[in-house]
Design a protein around this motif. Structure first.
Motif, PDB file in Angstrom:
ATOM      1  N   GLY A 173       0.809  -1.206   0.000  1.00  0.00           N
ATOM      2  CA  GLY A 173       0.000   0.000   0.000  1.00  0.00           C
ATOM      3  C   GLY A 173       0.842   1.254   0.000  1.00  0.00           C
ATOM      4  O   GLY A 173       0.510   2.250  -0.650  1.00  0.00           O
ATOM      5  N   ALA A 174       1.977   1.213   0.716  1.00  0.00           N
ATOM      6  CA  ALA A 174       2.833   2.400   0.817  1.00  0.00           C
ATOM      7  C   ALA A 174       3.675   2.618  -0.430  1.00  0.00           C
ATOM      8  O   ALA A 174       4.028   3.756  -0.756  1.00  0.00           O
ATOM      9  CB  ALA A 174       3.746   2.263   2.034  1.00  0.00           C
ATOM     10  N   ALA A 175       4.004   1.533  -1.132  1.00  0.00           N
ATOM     11  CA  ALA A 175       4.989   1.608  -2.210  1.00  0.00           C
ATOM     12  C   ALA A 175       4.692   2.677  -3.262  1.00  0.00           C
ATOM     13  O   ALA A 175       5.573   3.472  -3.594  1.00  0.00           O
ATOM     14  CB  ALA A 175       5.149   0.239  -2.864  1.00  0.00           C
ATOM     15  N   PRO A 176       3.477   2.754  -3.824  1.00  0.00           N
ATOM     16  CA  PRO A 176       3.266   3.717  -4.922  1.00  0.00           C
ATOM     17  C   PRO A 176       3.091   5.156  -4.469  1.00  0.00           C
ATOM     18  O   PRO A 176       2.826   6.026  -5.292  1.00  0.00           O
ATOM     19  CB  PRO A 176       1.989   3.192  -5.583  1.00  0.00           C
ATOM     20  CG  PRO A 176       1.249   2.475  -4.517  1.00  0.00           C
ATOM     21  CD  PRO A 176       2.299   1.897  -3.619  1.00  0.00           C
ATOM     22  N   ALA A 197      12.252  -3.359  -1.357  1.00  0.00           N
ATOM     23  CA  ALA A 197      11.024  -3.831  -2.004  1.00  0.00           C
ATOM     24  C   ALA A 197      10.033  -2.687  -2.208  1.00  0.00           C
ATOM     25  O   ALA A 197       9.384  -2.581  -3.254  1.00  0.00           O
ATOM     26  CB  ALA A 197      10.386  -4.946  -1.171  1.00  0.00           C
ATOM     27  N   ILE A 198       9.899  -1.809  -1.217  1.00  0.00           N
ATOM     28  CA  ILE A 198       9.018  -0.646  -1.357  1.00  0.00           C
ATOM     29  C   ILE A 198       9.493   0.231  -2.513  1.00  0.00           C
ATOM     30  O   ILE A 198       8.700   0.679  -3.349  1.00  0.00           O
ATOM     31  CB  ILE A 198       8.967   0.149  -0.042  1.00  0.00           C
ATOM     32  CG1 ILE A 198       8.209  -0.644   1.028  1.00  0.00           C
ATOM     33  CG2 ILE A 198       8.310   1.513  -0.247  1.00  0.00           C
ATOM     34  CD1 ILE A 198       8.252  -0.017   2.400  1.00  0.00           C
ATOM     35  N   HIS A 199      10.796   0.460  -2.582  1.00  0.00           N
ATOM     36  CA  HIS A 199      11.337   1.281  -3.678  1.00  0.00           C
ATOM     37  C   HIS A 199      11.081   0.621  -5.039  1.00  0.00           C
ATOM     38  O   HIS A 199      10.698   1.285  -6.004  1.00  0.00           O
ATOM     39  CB  HIS A 199      12.831   1.505  -3.466  1.00  0.00           C
ATOM     40  CG  HIS A 199      13.485   2.255  -4.586  1.00  0.00           C
ATOM     41  ND1 HIS A 199      13.258   3.589  -4.823  1.00  0.00           N
ATOM     42  CD2 HIS A 199      14.345   1.844  -5.569  1.00  0.00           C
ATOM     43  CE1 HIS A 199      13.950   3.981  -5.877  1.00  0.00           C
ATOM     44  NE2 HIS A 199      14.611   2.933  -6.343  1.00  0.00           N
ATOM     45  N   ARG A 204       9.164   5.537  -8.278  1.00  0.00           N
ATOM     46  CA  ARG A 204      10.548   6.005  -8.386  1.00  0.00           C
ATOM     47  C   ARG A 204      11.512   4.852  -8.637  1.00  0.00           C
ATOM     48  O   ARG A 204      12.724   5.005  -8.470  1.00  0.00           O
ATOM     49  CB  ARG A 204      10.955   6.742  -7.099  1.00  0.00           C
ATOM     50  CG  ARG A 204      10.113   7.969  -6.799  1.00  0.00           C
ATOM     51  CD  ARG A 204      10.364   8.497  -5.396  1.00  0.00           C
ATOM     52  NE  ARG A 204       9.540   9.672  -5.145  1.00  0.00           N
ATOM     53  CZ  ARG A 204      10.022  10.909  -4.985  1.00  0.00           C
ATOM     54  NH1 ARG A 204      11.321  11.118  -5.027  1.00  0.00           N
ATOM     55  NH2 ARG A 204       9.210  11.920  -4.779  1.00  0.00           N
ATOM     56  N   SER A 205      11.002   3.708  -9.035  1.00  0.00           N
ATOM     57  CA  SER A 205      11.848   2.524  -9.150  1.00  0.00           C
ATOM     58  C   SER A 205      12.935   2.670 -10.206  1.00  0.00           C
ATOM     59  O   SER A 205      13.936   1.945 -10.176  1.00  0.00           O
ATOM     60  CB  SER A 205      10.991   1.291  -9.457  1.00  0.00           C
ATOM     61  OG  SER A 205      10.250   1.489 -10.649  1.00  0.00           O
ATOM     62  N   ASP A 206      12.734   3.599 -11.179  1.00  0.00           N
ATOM     63  CA  ASP A 206      13.764   3.804 -12.198  1.00  0.00           C
ATOM     64  C   ASP A 206      14.837   4.784 -11.738  1.00  0.00           C
ATOM     65  O   ASP A 206      15.774   5.076 -12.476  1.00  0.00           O
ATOM     66  CB  ASP A 206      13.134   4.313 -13.498  1.00  0.00           C
ATOM     67  CG  ASP A 206      12.398   5.638 -13.315  1.00  0.00           C
ATOM     68  OD1 ASP A 206      11.984   5.924 -12.177  1.00  0.00           O
ATOM     69  OD2 ASP A 206      12.230   6.357 -14.311  1.00  0.00           O
ATOM     70  N   ARG A 207      14.702   5.305 -10.541  1.00  0.00           N
ATOM     71  CA  ARG A 207      15.680   6.225  -9.967  1.00  0.00           C
ATOM     72  C   ARG A 207      16.430   5.513  -8.838  1.00  0.00           C
ATOM     73  O   ARG A 207      15.998   4.450  -8.369  1.00  0.00           O
ATOM     74  CB  ARG A 207      14.984   7.479  -9.423  1.00  0.00           C
ATOM     75  CG  ARG A 207      14.158   8.221 -10.454  1.00  0.00           C
ATOM     76  CD  ARG A 207      15.028   8.825 -11.533  1.00  0.00           C
ATOM     77  NE  ARG A 207      15.939   9.825 -10.967  1.00  0.00           N
ATOM     78  CZ  ARG A 207      16.894  10.417 -11.663  1.00  0.00           C
ATOM     79  NH1 ARG A 207      17.092  10.101 -12.941  1.00  0.00           N
ATOM     80  NH2 ARG A 207      17.661  11.323 -11.089  1.00  0.00           N
ATOM     81  N   LYS A 249      14.991  12.772  -6.862  1.00  0.00           N
ATOM     82  CA  LYS A 249      13.937  12.080  -7.621  1.00  0.00           C
ATOM     83  C   LYS A 249      13.868  10.587  -7.280  1.00  0.00           C
ATOM     84  O   LYS A 249      13.079   9.855  -7.874  1.00  0.00           O
ATOM     85  CB  LYS A 249      14.114  12.230  -9.127  1.00  0.00           C
ATOM     86  CG  LYS A 249      14.181  13.668  -9.626  1.00  0.00           C
ATOM     87  CD  LYS A 249      12.884  14.416  -9.377  1.00  0.00           C
ATOM     88  CE  LYS A 249      12.846  15.744 -10.093  1.00  0.00           C
ATOM     89  NZ  LYS A 249      13.897  16.676  -9.608  1.00  0.00           N
ATOM     90  N   GLY A 250      14.687  10.158  -6.340  1.00  0.00           N
ATOM     91  CA  GLY A 250      14.692   8.762  -5.951  1.00  0.00           C
ATOM     92  C   GLY A 250      14.346   8.584  -4.486  1.00  0.00           C
ATOM     93  O   GLY A 250      13.551   9.343  -3.917  1.00  0.00           O
TER      94      GLY A 250
END
Length: 490
Positions: A173-176, A197-199, A204-207, A249-250
Motif C-alpha cells: 500500500g505504501a509503495a506507490p 522492495a518498497i522502492h 521512483r523505481s527507475d531512480r 527524484k529517488g
C-alpha cells in the motif's frame, strides 16, 4: 452554517478540502491558492460549520483546521472528526512557536500541522496533497485487505505467515506513494529488504535508492554525508554532494535512524518538511525531491523521553510504520526460508544438495534465533559447507552437535540443564530463565571456540551486530569463574 463554497473549474480536482478558519480574509486567500493548485475547496467559519459540511457534503479528503477559533476549539473539532469521520485526514494550523499544541494534535490523530504565518503558499498546498495522498493510501490498503491473495514473497522478503502478510499489505500500500515509511524491527529481520522492495514497487523505481547506516558514520561527518559540503568547508575539501542530492527524484534509506545526532536530526526535519537541504559551509539551501524510508531496531519513543530523539521528527518519519516480526514469532516461515537459503548457497558453491532432513528442520524450528533471519541464513550457509551428502543433517548445523565442555551439572553453560532433572524441579518461570541463559552461554562459547575467539567473525556467524554480540558475551561471562574478559580480536 457553512459560510462559503467554491469549486475549481479549470483543473481536475486533486482532493476535496475544507478550510476552517474564523478570519474571512485568510479563508479566501487559502481558497484561492488551493483552487489554483486544482483542489476542490469548501470553507467554513468555525468548527460547527465544518462538522455540518462533513455530514452533508460529498466525500471529503482533508480538513485544514485552525486551532484557535470561537466556539468549539480546533482540538475539540479534531476529536469529533476522528470519532465521526475517521477516514478524513486533518491538517492543523497553529501559531508560530506553539509546537506543543501541534504535537498534541498529531498524537490525537492529526496528519500534520502548519505554523502561522505561513511560508511560501506552496507549503500549504504540499501539506494538503500529502494528507490527501495518505488518505488514498489508507483507502487502497482497505481494498487490499479485502482482496489480497496469499503472498509468499515480497521483493527479497519471504514468508507466508499471517504476520508477514500484514507486512506485505502495508508495504504494498505504501509503495506507490511518496509518504515517509518507518521500518521497525530487531537486527536481522530484513529491514533493508523491506525498504528495497518498497522502492522497487514505487513510481521512483527507475531512480536510485541510496542507503546509509546512520550509526556507522562518525558524528562529525554525518551532516556532510547526508547533505554534502562546499569547497572550503574543510581544509582542502572540494564541493561534495551529499546523499540527498545524489538520490534526487529517488529514495533515501536511513538505517539505524535512532543513532542520528540531534544536530543532523534538525536538518533532516527541514528536508522532510520543506524539501530543502543545505550543504555544510553553504549559505543558500537546495531543493531536492527525495522519498525517505527510515529504519531502526531501538525504541524511538524511549529515546524521545530521554532527549536523544526529536519528537517532531518521529512523527514526520512514522507516517507509515511497518513492524517486522522477529523470526521466533513466525516460526512457520522457517522451512520456507531455510530451503530458499539452501538453494541460494548450494547453487553458489556448485553443490548438489537437495533437501534438509526432518531432524535438521526440527532443530531449525526449535532455535530461538536471536539474530533472526540473518542468523538463519548464516546457519544454512554453514550447513551447505559442512554437509557431505545431498541432505543437510543435524550434525551439519552450527548448533547440531554438542561442542561445549562438560561442566558441573546445572551450571549455566551445561546443555544437559536444558532437559535434566535440575530444571524440572524448579518453578516454570525460573526454569525457563535458567534454560534460556544456559542456551545463550553455550551458544556464545561454542561460537567463540569455532572462530578462535574472533569476536567480529562470531558476530557475523550469529547474524548480530558486533556491539550487540559483545553485550551478549559480557552477559553470559559475568558469572564465569574463569575470569574471561572482553576479547578484542577481529
Amino acid at each position: 452554517m457553512p459560510s462559503e463554497t467554491t469549486q475549481g473549474a479549470t483543473k481536475a480536482p486533486k482532493a476535496h478540502v475544507i478550510v476552517v478558519d474564523d478570519e474571512p480574509a485568510l479563508r479566501r486567500s487559502l481558497a484561492r491558492v488551493l483552487l489554483a493548485e486544482g483542489f476542490d475547496v469548501m470553507t467554513a467559519e468555525d468548527g460547527a460549520a465544518a462538522l455540518t459540511l462533513l455530514s452533508t457534503a460529498r466525500a471529503v479528503d482533508v480538513v485544514l483546521l485552525d486551532v484557535m477559533m470561537p466556539g468549539p476549539s480546533g482540538m475539540e473539532v479534531l476529536a469529533r472528526i476522528k470519532e465521526q469521520h475517521p477516514e478524513v485526514e486533518v491538517v492543523m494550523m497553529t501559531a508560530f512557536g506553539d509546537i506543543d499544541t501541534a504535537v498534541a494534535a498529531v498524537r490525537q490523530g492529526a496528519y500534520n500541522f502548519l505554523t502561522k504565518p505561513f511560508g511560501p503558499t506552496e507549503t500549504v498546498a504540499l501539506a494538503l496533497m500529502q494528507a490527501a495522498e495518505h488518505k488514498r493510501l489508507v483507502d487502497r490498503t482497505r481494498l487490499l485487505e479485502q482482496r489480497l491473495v496469499e503472498h509468499e514473497r515480497f521483493g527479497e522478503l519471504i514468508g507466508r505467515s499471517s504476520r508477514m502478510q500484514d507486512v506485505y499489505r502495508i508495504a504494498l500500500g505504501a509503495a506507490p506513494t511518496t509518504s515517509t515509511v518507518l521500518i521497525l524491527g530487531e537486527n536481522g529481520t530484513g529491514k533493508e529488504l523491506v525498504a528495497r522492495a518498497i522502492h522497487q514497487h514505487s513510481l521512483r523505481s527507475d531512480r536510485p535508492l541510496r542507503a546509509i547506516n546512520c550509526g556507522a558514520i562518525p558524528e562529525t561527518l554525518v551532516e556532510t554525508e547526508l547533505f554534502g559540503s562546499m569547497r572550503g568547508a574543510f581544509t582542502g575539501a572540494q564541493d561534495r554532494p551529499g546523499l540527498f542530492e545524489l538520490a534526487d527524484k529517488g529514495t533515501v534509506f536511513l538505517d539505524e535512524i535512532g543513532d542520528l545526532p540531534l544536530s543532523a536530526q534538525a536538518k533532516l526535519l527541514r528536508a522532510l518538511a520543506e524539501g530543502e537541504i543545505k550543504r555544510v559551509g553553504a549559505t543558500e539551501p537546495k531543493t531536492v525531491d527525495v522519498r525517505v524510508i527510515a529504519a531502526t531496531n531501538v525504541d524511538l519513543k524511549e529515546r524521545i523521553a530521554s532527549g536523544r530523539f526529536r519528537e517532531d521528527l518521529y512523527y514526520r518519519l512514522a507516517v507509515i510504520p511497518v513492524h517486522l516480526p522477529p523470526l521466533r514469532q513466525r516460526k512457520e516461515d522457517i522451512p520456507l526460508l531455510a530451503y530458499h537459503f539452501l538453494h541460494k548457497y548450494a547453487r553458489r558453491s556448485g553443490r548438489d544438495i537437495k533437501r534438509i532432513g526432518v531432524e535438521a528442520l526440527r532443530l531449525l524450528r526449535e532455535q530461538p534465533w536471536p539474530g533472526n533471519v540473518r542468523q538463519l541464513e548464516n546457519a544454512i550457509e554453514h550447513a551447505v559447507v559442512m554437509t557431505r551428502g545431498d541432505s543437510i543433517l543435524p550434525s551439519d548445523l552450527p548448533f547440531g552437535r554438542d561442542e561445549a565442555p562438560a561442566e558441573e551439572d546445572g551450571a549455566p553453560g551445561d546443555t544437559r540443564a536444558f532437559w535434566g532433572d535440575t530444571l524440572s524441579e524448579l518453578p516454570f518461570t525460573q526454569a525457563k530463565e535458567k534454560a534460556a541463559f544456559a542456551f545463550e552461554r553455550a551458544y556464545v562459547e561454542r561460537l567463540l571456540k569455532r572462530t578462535s575467539n574472533n569476536v567480529s567473525e562470531a558476530a557475523r556467524q550469529a547474524g548480530m551486530d558486533r556491539s550487540n554480540f559483545r553485550r551478549l558475551m559480557k552477559k553470559v561471562r559475568a558469572t564465569s569463574d574463569d575470569g574471561a574478559g572482553d576479547d578484542d580480536e577481529g
